[in-house]
Design a protein around this motif. Structure first.
Motif, PDB file in Angstrom:
ATOM      1  N   MET A   1       0.823  -1.200   0.000  1.00 11.79           N
ATOM      2  CA  MET A   1       0.000   0.000   0.000  1.00 11.79           C
ATOM      3  C   MET A   1       0.862   1.257   0.000  1.00 11.79           C
ATOM      4  O   MET A   1       0.522   2.269  -0.625  1.00 11.79           O
ATOM      5  N   ASP A   2       1.993   1.197   0.694  1.00  8.49           N
ATOM      6  CA  ASP A   2       2.902   2.343   0.721  1.00  8.49           C
ATOM      7  C   ASP A   2       3.490   2.607  -0.663  1.00  8.49           C
ATOM      8  O   ASP A   2       3.621   3.755  -1.091  1.00  8.49           O
ATOM      9  N   PHE A   3       3.807   1.522  -1.377  1.00  8.12           N
ATOM     10  CA  PHE A   3       4.399   1.660  -2.708  1.00  8.12           C
ATOM     11  C   PHE A   3       3.335   1.974  -3.760  1.00  8.12           C
ATOM     12  O   PHE A   3       3.492   2.899  -4.561  1.00  8.12           O
ATOM     13  N   GLY A   4       2.243   1.203  -3.765  1.00  2.00           N
ATOM     14  CA  GLY A   4       1.284   1.311  -4.863  1.00  2.00           C
ATOM     15  C   GLY A   4       0.038   2.096  -4.572  1.00  2.00           C
ATOM     16  O   GLY A   4      -0.746   2.388  -5.491  1.00  2.00           O
ATOM     17  N   GLY A   5      -0.182   2.468  -3.294  1.00  3.63           N
ATOM     18  CA  GLY A   5      -1.435   3.148  -2.954  1.00  3.63           C
ATOM     19  C   GLY A   5      -1.646   4.438  -3.720  1.00  3.63           C
ATOM     20  O   GLY A   5      -2.759   4.742  -4.172  1.00  3.63           O
ATOM     21  N   GLY A   6      -0.576   5.207  -3.896  1.00  2.00           N
ATOM     22  CA  GLY A   6      -0.706   6.466  -4.614  1.00  2.00           C
ATOM     23  C   GLY A   6      -0.916   6.293  -6.095  1.00  2.00           C
ATOM     24  O   GLY A   6      -1.376   7.218  -6.784  1.00  2.00           O
ATOM     25  N   VAL A   7      -0.595   5.112  -6.626  1.00  2.11           N
ATOM     26  CA  VAL A   7      -0.738   4.852  -8.049  1.00  2.11           C
ATOM     27  C   VAL A   7      -2.120   4.307  -8.373  1.00  2.11           C
ATOM     28  O   VAL A   7      -2.769   4.727  -9.345  1.00  2.11           O
ATOM     29  N   ILE A   8      -2.598   3.358  -7.564  1.00  5.27           N
ATOM     30  CA  ILE A   8      -3.880   2.707  -7.867  1.00  5.27           C
ATOM     31  C   ILE A   8      -5.004   3.163  -6.943  1.00  5.27           C
ATOM     32  O   ILE A   8      -6.075   2.557  -6.920  1.00  5.27           O
ATOM     33  N   GLY A   9      -4.765   4.227  -6.169  1.00  7.37           N
ATOM     34  CA  GLY A   9      -5.841   4.741  -5.330  1.00  7.37           C
ATOM     35  C   GLY A   9      -6.997   5.304  -6.139  1.00  7.37           C
ATOM     36  O   GLY A   9      -8.151   5.281  -5.704  1.00  7.37           O
ATOM     37  N   TYR A  10      -6.692   5.802  -7.338  1.00  2.11           N
ATOM     38  CA  TYR A  10      -7.716   6.427  -8.186  1.00  2.11           C
ATOM     39  C   TYR A  10      -8.836   5.454  -8.570  1.00  2.11           C
ATOM     40  O   TYR A  10     -10.025   5.771  -8.386  1.00  2.11           O
ATOM     41  N   PRO A  11      -8.541   4.262  -9.121  1.00  2.00           N
ATOM     42  CA  PRO A  11      -9.637   3.345  -9.437  1.00  2.00           C
ATOM     43  C   PRO A  11     -10.419   2.894  -8.206  1.00  2.00           C
ATOM     44  O   PRO A  11     -11.634   2.682  -8.287  1.00  2.00           O
ATOM     45  N   PHE A  12      -9.755   2.763  -7.052  1.00  2.00           N
ATOM     46  CA  PHE A  12     -10.489   2.398  -5.839  1.00  2.00           C
ATOM     47  C   PHE A  12     -11.433   3.527  -5.419  1.00  2.00           C
ATOM     48  O   PHE A  12     -12.542   3.272  -4.939  1.00  2.00           O
ATOM     49  N   MET A  13     -10.992   4.773  -5.582  1.00  2.00           N
ATOM     50  CA  MET A  13     -11.871   5.900  -5.277  1.00  2.00           C
ATOM     51  C   MET A  13     -13.088   5.898  -6.203  1.00  2.00           C
ATOM     52  O   MET A  13     -14.235   6.059  -5.756  1.00  2.00           O
ATOM     53  N   LEU A  14     -12.862   5.698  -7.501  1.00  2.00           N
ATOM     54  CA  LEU A  14     -13.973   5.676  -8.458  1.00  2.00           C
ATOM     55  C   LEU A  14     -14.896   4.490  -8.201  1.00  2.00           C
ATOM     56  O   LEU A  14     -16.113   4.597  -8.374  1.00  2.00           O
TER      57      LEU A  14
END
Length: 447
Positions: free
Chosen positions: A84-97
């Protein structure tokens, strides 16, 4: 059990449980949308009865799925903090949508469930469209995040950290079209066969009324449309994997040695130590044909990669064979069902065929489970391919084994609650329904 194995087992158990509700949550809303549309058009009471049954079942599945999905979101942070620390900022967008799509689905599902006596028939039916569309969109966003883990894009690695993040590019990574289409079709295949299996079982028990025949027919209609499309999408997916994830592709097909004109190996006992498959059925050159369209095309085997980068080959190969076998069994049952229907000009009631439909129901979900095993286990030992290994992504906390046992108990309790609620719905009295707003109590009927 090691902490890493416990973390993987807990996440795997959570996903295996949640994916059932996700599949039905995508497929059932489309079915009750179609059924209510047919009820409005034909004024047929049976279509409306099916709509009412399925919408109640969808509400229960939505609630249980929301609980298991919430558990999954917590587990991502608790079990996989480095990921989550590495990828959260990258794939947070689809989870938000996906969250927006989920809330939109919840709003219109509430309007749909409580609007039977408050909305006009047409307005009530129209409320079902945002439900099934939002469910489908939610699945797309979530699977796109998983696709990114297989072919990560949308960032630049600098000093071990992702920078210059482009969330749209990450979401539209190379694996996204293949994984999302394959999963969305899988939802419709599984839902179609599951619904058909319920009504085929009822007919086998002597309930040969129009209500059960219509339930069987619409389930098999969804299955016969979605299954061949699913198999075609799987073929495109495999072709893509042969180039994008050759290690996973080689494990799926148990290809240990690179070469030209390689065969497909069906079944068999995989022996990674001796790099061979015992008792498998080989179809000469067919793997090269399917992967490249050329019977003499070269393909990479596992010998091109370090053994430390190999997944669990026996389990990946077995899961792949089970998935494909279940898919083709379902296609056979659906084809025979509709060919028989076309010849006899009525729904077939042959007991052997009905038993085939009943068996195809659970096998469709087995195909989903084993398909996800191929996706997840085939990516190992990586969590984010080429960037983060699974052993480095897991939490160092010492309590994971206890957590695994606790959450396993939670899922058992949720499963018991779900089965009890669905049986209660199935055995509850059926209303004397007309159009929305015209329901009258009550008539005894079974699922």
């Amino acid at each position: 059990m090691s902490d890493l194995l416990a973390a993987r087992a807990q996440m795997g158990t959570s996903l295996a449980f949640h994916i059932i509700f996700s599949a039905l949550g995508v497929g059932l809303p489309l079915l009750f949308c179609i059924a209510e549309g047919l009820a409005l058009k034909t004024k047929n009471r049976d279509w409306m009865l099916l709509t009412r049954r399925w919408s109640k079942g969808a509400a229960i599945l939505f609630a249980i799925g929301a609980v298991s999905g919430t558990i999954l979101s917590f587990e991502l942070g608790l079990l996989w903090p480095t990921f989550m620390d590495f990828g959260g900022g990258v794939i947070g967008y689809p989870f938000m949508l996906e969250g927006f799509a989920f809330f939109l689905e919840a709003i219109f599902l509430g309007l749909y469930l409580y609007g039977w006596n408050r909305l006009s028939p047409r307005a009530h039916w129209l409320c079902s469209f945002p439900v099934w569309i939002s469910a489908l969109v939610s699945a797309w966003f979530v699977v796109s995040a998983n696709a990114w883990m297989n072919t990560p894009t949308g960032f630049v690695l600098k000093n071990g950290r992702p920078v210059d993040i482009d969330p749209i590019q990450a979401m539209l990574n190379p694996s996204t079209p293949y994984e999302t289409i394959h999963m969305m079709l899988a939802c419709y295949v599984a839902t179609g066969f599951a619904v058909a299996a319920v009504y085929a079982w009822g007919i086998l028990r002597g309930k040969r009324d129009n209500y059960h025949r219509k339930g069987l027919m619409i389930g098999m209609l969804m299955a016969v449309i979605a299954t061949p499309l699913q198999i075609i999408s799987g073929d495109f997916n495999a072709r893509f994997l042969s180039d994008a994830q050759p290690t996973k592709f080689a494990a799926m097909e148990a290809v240990f040695h690179s070469g030209n004109g390689l065969p497909i190996t069906i079944g068999g006992l995989v022996d990674p130590d001796n790099r061979t498959v015992h008792y498998g059925i080989e179809l000469p050159k067919l793997l090269s044909v399917l992967a490249k369209g050329d019977p003499n095309a070269p393909l990479k085997g596992l010998d091109q990669f370090a053994p430390s980068d190999w997944p669990n080959i026996p389990l990946v190969h077995l899961s792949f064979d089970v998935m494909v076998g279940c898919g083709f069994f379902g296609l056979l049952v659906a084809a025979v069902f509709w060919i028989s229907t076309a010849i006899k000009r009525r729904i077939p009631l042959n007991r052997v065929l009905l038993w085939g439909v009943v068996i195809a129901g659970p096998l469709a979900f087995l195909a989903i489970e084993t398909g996800w095993m191929v996706t997840e286990l085939g990516r190992q030992p990586w969590t984010i391919v080429g960037f983060l290994r699974t052993a480095d992504a897991a939490t160092p906390a010492p309590w994971v084994t206890i957590s695994f046992l606790v959450f396993s108990l939670v899922y058992i309790l949720l499963a018991v609650a779900l089965i009890g609620l669905l049986l209660w719905v199935a055995r509850s009295p059926m209303p004397q329904v007309g159009m929305p707003g015209q329901e009258q109590p009550v008539e005894k009927a079974g699922v």
